[in-house]
Design an enzyme around this catalytic site. Structure first.
Site, mmCIF file in Angstrom:
data_model
loop_
_atom_site.group_PDB
_atom_site.id
_atom_site.type_symbol
_atom_site.label_atom_id
_atom_site.label_comp_id
_atom_site.label_asym_id
_atom_site.label_seq_id
_atom_site.Cartn_x
_atom_site.Cartn_y
_atom_site.Cartn_z
ATOM 1 N N ASN A 126 0.823 -1.214 0.000
ATOM 2 C CA ASN A 126 0.000 0.000 0.000
ATOM 3 C C ASN A 126 0.859 1.266 0.000
ATOM 4 O O ASN A 126 0.327 2.367 0.122
ATOM 5 C CB ASN A 126 -0.986 0.020 1.186
ATOM 6 N N SER A 176 8.893 -12.500 14.471
ATOM 7 C CA SER A 176 10.035 -11.781 15.024
ATOM 8 C C SER A 176 10.528 -12.465 16.284
ATOM 9 O O SER A 176 9.741 -13.087 17.023
ATOM 10 C CB SER A 176 9.578 -10.364 15.376
ATOM 11 N N THR A 182 10.983 -11.071 18.803
ATOM 12 C CA THR A 182 10.290 -10.405 19.907
ATOM 13 C C THR A 182 9.259 -11.324 20.569
ATOM 14 O O THR A 182 8.939 -11.150 21.752
ATOM 15 C CB THR A 182 9.655 -9.080 19.426
ATOM 16 N N TYR A 188 3.286 -3.797 19.184
ATOM 17 C CA TYR A 188 3.861 -4.377 17.952
ATOM 18 C C TYR A 188 4.153 -5.863 18.161
ATOM 19 O O TYR A 188 3.736 -6.713 17.375
ATOM 20 C CB TYR A 188 5.148 -3.635 17.539
ATOM 21 N N LYS A 232 2.549 -9.635 16.530
ATOM 22 C CA LYS A 232 3.275 -10.794 15.973
ATOM 23 C C LYS A 232 2.861 -12.064 16.725
ATOM 24 O O LYS A 232 2.614 -13.108 16.126
ATOM 25 C CB LYS A 232 4.793 -10.585 16.083
ATOM 26 N N TYR A 282 12.465 -13.562 12.698
ATOM 27 C CA TYR A 282 13.687 -12.860 12.319
ATOM 28 C C TYR A 282 14.375 -12.326 13.555
ATOM 29 O O TYR A 282 13.721 -11.819 14.463
ATOM 30 C CB TYR A 282 13.397 -11.629 11.441
ATOM 31 N N ASN A 295 14.636 4.167 14.316
ATOM 32 C CA ASN A 295 14.516 3.525 15.627
ATOM 33 C C ASN A 295 15.628 2.517 15.829
ATOM 34 O O ASN A 295 16.024 2.238 16.951
ATOM 35 C CB ASN A 295 13.188 2.751 15.716
HETATM 36 P P1 NAD Z 1 8.966 -2.318 5.866
HETATM 37 O O1 NAD Z 1 8.124 -1.320 6.549
HETATM 38 O O2 NAD Z 1 10.156 -1.847 5.101
HETATM 39 O O3 NAD Z 1 8.072 -3.219 4.889
HETATM 40 C C1 NAD Z 1 6.722 -3.500 5.151
HETATM 41 C C2 NAD Z 1 5.940 -3.121 3.904
HETATM 42 O O4 NAD Z 1 4.561 -3.400 4.128
HETATM 43 C C3 NAD Z 1 6.039 -1.609 3.579
HETATM 44 O O5 NAD Z 1 6.467 -1.458 2.237
HETATM 45 C C4 NAD Z 1 4.622 -1.089 3.797
HETATM 46 O O6 NAD Z 1 4.293 -0.049 2.898
HETATM 47 C C5 NAD Z 1 3.787 -2.347 3.604
HETATM 48 N N1 NAD Z 1 2.504 -2.344 4.340
HETATM 49 C C6 NAD Z 1 2.292 -2.043 5.645
HETATM 50 N N2 NAD Z 1 0.999 -2.181 5.949
HETATM 51 C C7 NAD Z 1 0.364 -2.577 4.820
HETATM 52 C C8 NAD Z 1 -0.983 -2.880 4.498
HETATM 53 N N3 NAD Z 1 -1.948 -2.760 5.396
HETATM 54 N N4 NAD Z 1 -1.279 -3.284 3.243
HETATM 55 C C9 NAD Z 1 -0.297 -3.388 2.306
HETATM 56 N N5 NAD Z 1 0.990 -3.108 2.545
HETATM 57 C C10 NAD Z 1 1.324 -2.709 3.795
HETATM 58 O O7 NAD Z 1 9.420 -3.388 6.964
HETATM 59 P P2 NAD Z 1 10.467 -4.590 6.855
HETATM 60 O O8 NAD Z 1 11.624 -4.261 7.743
HETATM 61 O O9 NAD Z 1 10.711 -4.967 5.455
HETATM 62 O O10 NAD Z 1 9.637 -5.721 7.598
HETATM 63 C C11 NAD Z 1 8.821 -6.647 6.896
HETATM 64 C C12 NAD Z 1 8.099 -7.526 7.890
HETATM 65 O O11 NAD Z 1 9.062 -8.163 8.725
HETATM 66 C C13 NAD Z 1 7.168 -6.754 8.821
HETATM 67 O O12 NAD Z 1 6.015 -7.521 9.040
HETATM 68 C C14 NAD Z 1 7.979 -6.629 10.098
HETATM 69 O O13 NAD Z 1 7.166 -6.513 11.230
HETATM 70 C C15 NAD Z 1 8.744 -7.944 10.089
HETATM 71 N N6 NAD Z 1 9.988 -7.882 10.876
HETATM 72 C C16 NAD Z 1 10.908 -6.906 10.597
HETATM 73 C C17 NAD Z 1 12.066 -6.813 11.362
HETATM 74 C C18 NAD Z 1 13.077 -5.735 11.107
HETATM 75 O O14 NAD Z 1 13.917 -5.488 11.973
HETATM 76 N N7 NAD Z 1 13.091 -5.068 9.954
HETATM 77 C C19 NAD Z 1 12.294 -7.754 12.393
HETATM 78 C C20 NAD Z 1 11.333 -8.732 12.635
HETATM 79 C C21 NAD Z 1 10.174 -8.804 11.857
HETATM 80 N N1 UDP Z 2 20.379 0.796 20.140
HETATM 81 C C1 UDP Z 2 21.127 1.885 20.572
HETATM 82 N N2 UDP Z 2 20.912 3.095 19.985
HETATM 83 C C2 UDP Z 2 19.999 3.275 18.972
HETATM 84 C C3 UDP Z 2 19.252 2.162 18.541
HETATM 85 C C4 UDP Z 2 19.460 0.939 19.152
HETATM 86 O O1 UDP Z 2 21.957 1.757 21.468
HETATM 87 O O2 UDP Z 2 19.838 4.410 18.493
HETATM 88 C C5 UDP Z 2 20.620 -0.541 20.742
HETATM 89 C C6 UDP Z 2 19.401 -1.148 21.411
HETATM 90 O O3 UDP Z 2 19.303 -0.733 22.754
HETATM 91 C C7 UDP Z 2 19.693 -2.641 21.244
HETATM 92 C C8 UDP Z 2 20.441 -2.730 19.920
HETATM 93 O O4 UDP Z 2 20.974 -1.416 19.697
HETATM 94 O O5 UDP Z 2 20.578 -3.096 22.273
HETATM 95 C C9 UDP Z 2 19.550 -3.120 18.732
HETATM 96 O O6 UDP Z 2 18.410 -2.271 18.722
HETATM 97 P P1 UDP Z 2 17.409 -2.215 17.484
HETATM 98 O O7 UDP Z 2 16.393 -1.157 17.801
HETATM 99 O O8 UDP Z 2 18.176 -2.072 16.216
HETATM 100 O O9 UDP Z 2 16.767 -3.660 17.450
HETATM 101 P P2 UDP Z 2 15.920 -4.471 18.567
HETATM 102 O O10 UDP Z 2 16.777 -5.619 18.962
HETATM 103 O O11 UDP Z 2 15.597 -3.556 19.671
HETATM 104 O O12 UDP Z 2 14.721 -4.911 17.809
#
Ligand code: NAD
Ligand code: UDP
Length: 338
Positions: A32, A124, A126, A149, A153, A177, A198
Site C-alpha cells: 500500500n 520476530s 520479539t 507491535y 506478531k 527474524y 529507531n
Molecule cells: P517495511 O516497513 O520496510 O516493509 C513493510 C511493507 O509493508 C512496507 O512497504 C509497507 O508499505 C507495507 N505495508 C504495511 N501495511 C500494509 C498494508 N496494510 N497493506 C499493504 N501493505 C502494507 O518493513 P520490513 O523491515 O521490510 O519488515 C517486513 C516484515 O518483517 C514486517 O512484518 C515486520 O514486522 C517484520 N519484521 C521486521 C524486522 C526488522 O527489523 N526489519 C524484524 C522482525 C520482523
Molecule cells: N540501540 C542503541 N541506539 C539506537 C538504537 C538501538 O543503542 O539508536 C541498541 C538497542 O538498545 C539494542 C540494539 O541497539 O541493544 C539493537 O536495537 P534495534 O532497535 O536495532 O533492534 P531491537 O533488537 O531492539 O529490535
C-alpha cells in the site's frame, strides 16, 4: 504459479523479491506504499532484469485483495505487510492491531476463499519475550511480549497455529527474524526509514553520512562484556534467501513449521559501532544514554533448526553487513527517490 509477496516493496520484501526471481520463482507484489517508495519497484526490476506484477493495495481491502487472487495464479503467499515501529505501536495500538492483525485476518480469509493455503509469515524474535534465555530455540514458550507491535506478531502466530489445527491441509511457516541489517551488494536497495531511525544500523549510517550528530547508545550497564545490549544481526540478503527456502518448504509439504532466521552469533552495540567504523573508514561519535524501555540485555538465536530442515544458514558476517549498509547509505543519502 506465483508467490504473492505482501509488503514486497519494503526493506526485507524488496530483497526477498530479488532472490525469489533470481532463483526462478515468479512473484506478484502487493504493497500500500505506506512505508516505502514506488521507486523500490524500479530498483528490483533493474536488478532482476525482468518485469513483474505490482498491485497498490491494502491487505485490509477485501475487494482489492480478492481481485488480485482473481486475476493472478497465486499458490502461496509471503506475508511481510505490517507496521513495525515498537515506539509508535505504544502510541497507536489500535492502528497496529488493525493493520497487522485485522489485515492478516482479511488476507487469510481471502486466501481460503481462493483455495490458497500456503503462507510464510514474517514473525520476530520479539515473540520470545523478556524471560527466555538466549540462544533462543523454536520450542521455547512464546508470549510475554511488552509492546503492541510484539503482541501483533504473537497474536498472528496464535491465529496461524489455530488455523492449522482447524485444517491440516494448510502449509504455514512462521519465520522469526532476529536483527536484519545490510543491503543489496549493488548499493541500489536498502533500508529507508521514515524520520528518525529507531534501529541501530540505520541510525549509525545516518550519523556517518552527517544527518545526525551522534549515536545514542542505550545503556552500558547490562550484564554483557562491554555493558551494551547484544543482538543477533543478520544480513538482509541471507534473510531473503531464507524465504526462498521457506517457500520451497510450504510448496512441498503441508504442516506448521517454525524457524529462527538468525546467525547464532551475538554482537554488542559497541561491536557494531567498531565494525562499521572499520568497514566505512568513518568515525561514529556516540554518547552513553539511559537504557531504552523494553530492551533486554541479550537476544540471539539458535539457528540449527533452519539448517537441518530448510538447509539454510546465514553466510554473511558483520563486516559485510556494515560494508553493504554503508554502500547503500553513501550512494543514496536520501534513500529511494520519490
Ligand atoms: P517495511 O516497513 O520496510 O516493509 C513493510 C511493507 O509493508 C512496507 O512497504 C509497507 O508499505 C507495507 N505495508 C504495511 N501495511 C500494509 C498494508 N496494510 N497493506 C499493504 N501493505 C502494507 O518493513 P520490513 O523491515 O521490510 O519488515 C517486513 C516484515 O518483517 C514486517 O512484518 C515486520 O514486522 C517484520 N519484521 C521486521 C524486522 C526488522 O527489523 N526489519 C524484524 C522482525 C520482523
Ligand atoms: N540501540 C542503541 N541506539 C539506537 C538504537 C538501538 O543503542 O539508536 C541498541 C538497542 O538498545 C539494542 C540494539 O541497539 O541493544 C539493537 O536495537 P534495534 O532497535 O536495532 O533492534 P531491537 O533488537 O531492539 O529490535
Amino acid at each position: 504459479m506465483s508467490v504473492l509477496v505482501t509488503g514486497g516493496l519494503g526493506y526485507i520484501g524488496s530483497h526477498t523479491c530479488v532472490e525469489l526471481m533470481n532463483s526462478g520463482v515468479d512473484v506478484v507484489v502487493l504493497d500500500n506504499l505506506y512505508n516505502c517508495k514506488k521507486s523500490s519497484y524500479d530498483r528490483i526490476k533493474a536488478l532482476v532484469g525482468k518485469d513483474f506484477k505490482f498491485y497498490e493495495c491494502d491487505i485490509r481491502d477485501r475487494e482489492g485483495m480478492s481481485k488480485v487472487f482473481e486475476n493472478e495464479d497465486i499458490d502461496s503467499v509471503i506475508h511481510f505487510a505490517g507496521l513495525k515501529a515498537v515506539g509508535e505501536s505504544v502510541q497507536k495500538p489500535l492502528e497496529y492491531f488493525d493493520n497487522n492483525v485485522n489485515g492478516t485476518l482479511v488476507l487469510l480469509d481471502v486466501m481460503r476463499q481462493y483455495g490458497c493455503k500456503k503462507i510464510v509469515f514474517s514473525s520476530s524474535a520479539t515473540v520470545y519475550g523478556m524471560n527466555n534465555v538466549s540462544p533462543l530455540k523454536e520450542d521455547m514458550e512464546v508470549g510475554g511480549v511488552t509492546n503492541p507491535y510484539g503482541r501483533t506478531k504473537y497474536m498472528i502466530e496464535c491465529i496461524l497455529k489455530d488455523l492449522y489445527t482447524s485444517d491440516n491441509s494448510w502449509s504455514i511457516c512462521l519465520l522469526r527474524y532476529f536483527n536484519p541489517i545490510g543491503a543489496h551488494k549493488s548499493g541500489t536497495m536498502g533500508e529507508d526509514p521514515n524520520g528518525i531511525p529507531n534501529n541501530l544500523m540505520p541510525f549509525i549510517t545516518q550519523v556517518a553520512i552527517g544527518k545526525r550528530e551522534k549515536l545514542n547508545v542505550f545503556g552500558n550497564d547490562y550484564a554483557t562484556k562491554d555493558g551494551t545490549g547484544i543482538r543477533d544481526y543478520i544480513h538482509v540478503v541471507d534473510l531473503a534467501l531464507g524465504h526462498v527456502k521457506a517457500v520451497e518448504k510450504v510448496r512441498g509439504e503441508e504442516g506448521l513449521f517454525i524457524y529462527n532466521l538468525g546467525t547464532g552469533v551475538g554482537y554488542s552495540v559497541l561491536d557494531v559501532v567498531k565494525a562499521f567504523e572499520k568497514a566505512s573508514g568513518v568515525t561514529i561519535p556516540y554518547e552513553i544514554c539511559p537504557r531504552r524501555a523494553g530492551d533486554i540485555a541479550i537476544c540471539y538465536s539458535d539457528p540449527h533448526k533452519a539448517l537441518t530442515e530448510l538447509n539454510w544458514k546465514a553466510e554473511r558476517g558483520l563486516e559485510e553487513m556494515c560494508e553493504d549498509s554503508w554502500r547503500w547509505q553513501s550512494q543514496n543519502p536520501d534513500g529511494y527517490p520519490d
